[in-house]
Design a protein around this motif. Structure first.
Motif, mmCIF file in Angstrom:
data_model
loop_
_atom_site.group_PDB
_atom_site.id
_atom_site.type_symbol
_atom_site.label_atom_id
_atom_site.label_comp_id
_atom_site.label_asym_id
_atom_site.label_seq_id
_atom_site.Cartn_x
_atom_site.Cartn_y
_atom_site.Cartn_z
ATOM 1 N N LYS A 161 -55.167 41.536 44.821
ATOM 2 C CA LYS A 161 -54.386 40.357 44.498
ATOM 3 C C LYS A 161 -52.967 40.821 44.191
ATOM 4 O O LYS A 161 -52.730 42.030 44.017
ATOM 5 N N SER A 174 -47.350 37.064 50.986
ATOM 6 C CA SER A 174 -48.431 36.084 51.177
ATOM 7 C C SER A 174 -49.022 36.188 52.577
ATOM 8 O O SER A 174 -50.235 36.028 52.767
ATOM 9 N N TYR A 175 -48.177 36.461 53.570
ATOM 10 C CA TYR A 175 -48.669 36.653 54.939
ATOM 11 C C TYR A 175 -49.391 37.987 55.074
ATOM 12 O O TYR A 175 -50.421 38.088 55.756
ATOM 13 N N GLY A 212 -56.156 40.900 51.375
ATOM 14 C CA GLY A 212 -56.485 39.997 50.282
ATOM 15 C C GLY A 212 -57.933 40.048 49.831
ATOM 16 O O GLY A 212 -58.278 39.482 48.787
ATOM 17 N N LYS A 255 -52.994 38.041 54.183
ATOM 18 C CA LYS A 255 -53.893 37.409 55.153
ATOM 19 C C LYS A 255 -53.936 38.149 56.485
ATOM 20 O O LYS A 255 -54.952 38.078 57.196
ATOM 21 N N SER A 314 -46.682 37.694 41.474
ATOM 22 C CA SER A 314 -45.450 37.183 42.070
ATOM 23 C C SER A 314 -44.219 37.774 41.390
ATOM 24 O O SER A 314 -44.254 38.197 40.229
ATOM 25 N N TYR A 351 -43.137 43.210 44.391
ATOM 26 C CA TYR A 351 -44.390 42.614 43.947
ATOM 27 C C TYR A 351 -45.283 43.718 43.377
ATOM 28 O O TYR A 351 -45.003 44.911 43.544
#
Length: 367
Positions: A182, A316-317, A178, A320, A185, A266
């Motif tokens: 970016k 999303s995981y 990240g 990170k 979605s 995505y």
């Protein structure tokens, strides 16, 4: 003939690690990709139900497994042959025949591709006589062997390239995904019907949005009008397309365009405010950087997917948790990408042959 006429369907359930820990026993708990999550004291079938078929209800859908021992199942459904059909079917035939059908009928449940019980029960297919099933199985086995060999060669080539590159990187400098990317979605509304209802009527390509699927071969799904509201899209940029189920984690570089994805993919892109930090000054350098990072990221995303019981990529995981080398654009990347472009023809040969094998396996290959 409807699938529910041939099989009893048990949709399975979700079992937590805590439940397994508190109820130890002899029965393996199978996950969607047929791995053992643990052992506990409950079972989803009886001995008389064997052999049977299992398949993941989420994520890694389109895969079936033949089971010969008693088990329980986590996010995994079970097809149990009815007694009237035990002598009329070969489970291996269904193992090869159903995957492509499953992928076509999947729905979306809270953004996760899902094999709904009622939809599966209503699947209609022609059941050939036993002798024809045997003949088709022989052909399916040959095609499956070819497919697996092609996948093996492709993966070996990708791993060799990424390994040689990573060995030359400064491993002391790292960042999470990240920090340099970016993501855009997915759009659960962009089903086949959703795309059809919003077809672009403009001849001006600048007013069109390319809709991308989670296919591992042809990702282009259709075009919709640029002015459609409430659609997540990336406008006039180059990016990486990432699949979230099936061959989850698989990356593809996309040239400059305006894109949106359906529920199975995505888009990863580099924000322009990050260009200076990454030593990128123009789109040509961004293109090289994206292609270079694709090589670095590919094995890391596959590894991230392997941690999931569902066989999906939770983007999303990943943003990170996935750690990558902290790289800035430099001319050495140009040399690497130029070399890879020369190798691209070998990738294309493998991918084209894989596509042909998949199409053959979807057809009735024995008359």
């Amino acid at each position: 003939m409807l699938l529910k006429e041939i099989f009893k369907l048990n949709q399975g359930h979700q079992i937590t690690d805590e439940e397994i820990y508190n109820n130890p026993g002899p029965y393996p708990v199978l996950t969607g990709n047929n791995e053992i999550k643990g052992y506990w004291d409950k079972k989803i079938i009886e001995k008389d139900d064997l052999p049977c078929l299992t398949y993941p209800t989420k994520g890694n859908a389109g895969v079936l497994f033949i089971q010969n021992e008693i088990f329980d199942a986590n996010n995994t459904a079970v097809l149990i042959p009815k007694n009237d059909y035990r002598d009329k079917i070969l489970l291996e035939w269904f193992k090869y025949k159903l995957p492509s059908i499953f992928l076509k009928v999947m729905t979306s449940k809270r953004g996760v591709s899902y094999l709904n019980k009622n939809i599966v029960k209503k699947i209609d297919l022609d059941l050939p006589p036993l002798e024809k099933q045997r003949l088709e199985i022989k052909q399916f086995r040959k095609l499956d062997q070819i497919k697996n060999e092609l996948i093996k060669y492709r993966n070996k080539l990708e791993k060799t390239i990424s390994k040689n590159i990573i060995m030359n990187l400064d491993e002391n400098e790292e960042m999470v995904l990240g920090e340099c990317f970016k993501y855009i979605s997915r759009n659960d509304s962009l089903t086949q019907e959703g795309v059809y209802n919003n077809l672009s009527k403009s001849q001006n390509s600048n007013k069109n949005v390319e809709v991308l699927s989670g296919s591992s071969s042809d990702v282009f799904y259709g075009k919709i009008d640029f002015n459609k509201s409430d659609i997540h899209l990336l406008e006039n940029r180059q990016c990486l397309h990432v699949i979230t189920r099936g061959i989850a984690g698989k990356l593809k570089f996309l040239s400059k365009g305006t894109y949106a994805t359906n529920t199975n993919a995505y888009l990863l892109y580099i924000p322009k405010e990050k260009w200076e930090d990454l030593n990128i000054s123009n789109e040509k350098e961004e293109k090289i950087y994206l292609k270079f990072m694709k090589i670095i990221l590919q094995p890391l995303l596959y590894k991230e997917v392997s941690k999931s019981d569902l066989g999906v990529l939770a983007i999303s995981y990943a943003m990170k948790d996935v750690v990558v080398p902290k790289l800035k654009y430099n001319k050495k990347m140009d040399s690497v990408i130029n070399y890879l472009n020369k190798l691209q023809k070998y990738f294309e040969i493998i991918e084209n042959n894989l596509d042909k094998v998949n199409k053959l396996m979807d057809k009735k290959i024995v008359d």
